[in-house]
Design an enzyme around this catalytic site. Structure first.
Site, short mmCIF file in Angstrom:
data_model
loop_
_atom_site.label_atom_id
_atom_site.label_comp_id
_atom_site.label_asym_id
_atom_site.label_seq_id
_atom_site.Cartn_x
_atom_site.Cartn_y
_atom_site.Cartn_z
N ARG A 75 -3.13 -10.22 4.80
CA ARG A 75 -3.52 -10.33 3.39
C ARG A 75 -2.39 -9.72 2.57
O ARG A 75 -2.10 -8.53 2.69
CB ARG A 75 -4.84 -9.59 3.16
N LYS A 107 0.82 -1.21 0.00
CA LYS A 107 0.00 0.00 0.00
C LYS A 107 0.85 1.26 0.00
O LYS A 107 2.03 1.25 0.29
CB LYS A 107 -0.99 -0.04 1.16
#
Length: 283
Positions: free
Chosen positions: A250, A211
């Site tokens: 994840r 991210k």
């Protein structure tokens, strides 16, 4: 033995994923990629047919179904434990029929009013994320006075609504939604206060992989590092949150996080052992 943090490998069946730019969009390639993640040690595969990158527009229901269901069928037939990343109850229902056993809803049931009734009537695991709006507007809602308190409070509200609808609390996992209506500093604060999330009484899933806030951290040339160059930082986050005892992570690159979980597990196990001074026969 302390329970091990599980590694959920991401299979994006989309042409516009922020993390891989559509590398796994073709169904046969997505299926092969899922098998590769399983070989690397993924415990669960999370299959998604709709990009939730900042600014992304929604795809049609028909397109999402066409992307996701055949991949779920193939990988479930190969023995994989399947999660489906969707905000639509119809996609969730079709995916469950194709072999999925987890639904990972980044909207926490807010995007589709039929999702929570589906969960209440079913017997599958449901991941509830913190969410303030779809990808095309979420940046407008990234304003907090106390990000930890507000995220925990909003998750508590969603949990109350979901449980009131008859969902078994044992089937619910929470996700703070890193990167969804949150800036870099917000994400770090949430990671620094995992205790506030675990205090809600549910298993916790962390999705930090590749991210933007990791890219900002690694920036040393005036621009964020590309998503594929954030995997080592992702594995470092995995080690830290796994040492804290979160239920799962994840991630896009599985092998590094599998190793990171092993390191964290060894550390947690050592913490639970008596010191050498307390062992019988030790001078």
């Amino acid at each position: 033995m302390t329970p091990r943090t599980l590694v959920m490998g991401v299979v994006n069946v989309t042409p516009d994923s922020f993390s891989d730019g559509g590398q796994w969009f073709e169904q046969d390639v997505a299926i092969a990629h899922g098998r590769h993640l399983l070989a690397q040690g993924a415990d669960i595969l999370d299959i998604g047919g709709e990009s939730t990158r900042p600014g992304a527009e929604r795809v049609s229901l028909a397109e999402e179904l066409q992307r996701v269901v055949p991949v779920v069928e193939a990988l479930a037939a190969a023995g994989a434990v399947i999660s489906v990343d969707t905000m639509r109850a119809e996609v969730a229902s079709a995916s469950l029929g194709a072999g999925a056993t987890f639904i990972n809803d980044v909207s926490g049931g807010l995007a589709d009013p039929q999702m929570v009734p589906l969960v209440a009537a079913g017997d599958f695991t449901y991941v509830v994320s913190h969410w303030r709006g779809h990808s095309d507007v979420m940046a407008e809602h990234a304003t907090y006075g106390d990000v930890v308190g507000e995220v925990v409070g909003e998750l508590r509200g969603r949990l109350a609504a979901i449980l009131a609808a008859g969902v078994d609390p044992e089937r619910v996992i929470i996700d703070p939604g890193l990167g969804f209506a949150k800036d870099g500093a917000d994400n770090w604060r949430l990671l620094a206060h995992l205790d506030a999330l675990t205090a809600l009484g549910h298993r916790v899933l962390i999705g930090a992989s590749r991210k933007r806030f990791l890219g900002q951290l690694l920036d040393d040339a005036g621009a964020e590092s590309l998503p594929v160059f954030r995997d080592r930082a992702t594995a470092a986050v995995t080690a830290l949150v796994a040492a804290h005892g979160v239920w799962g992570v994840r991630v896009h690159e599985v092998a590094g996080s599998v190793d990171a979980v092993r390191v964290a597990q060894a550390l947690r196990s050592a913490e639970n052992e008596p010191s050498s001074e307390g062992r019988e026969g030790t001078p």
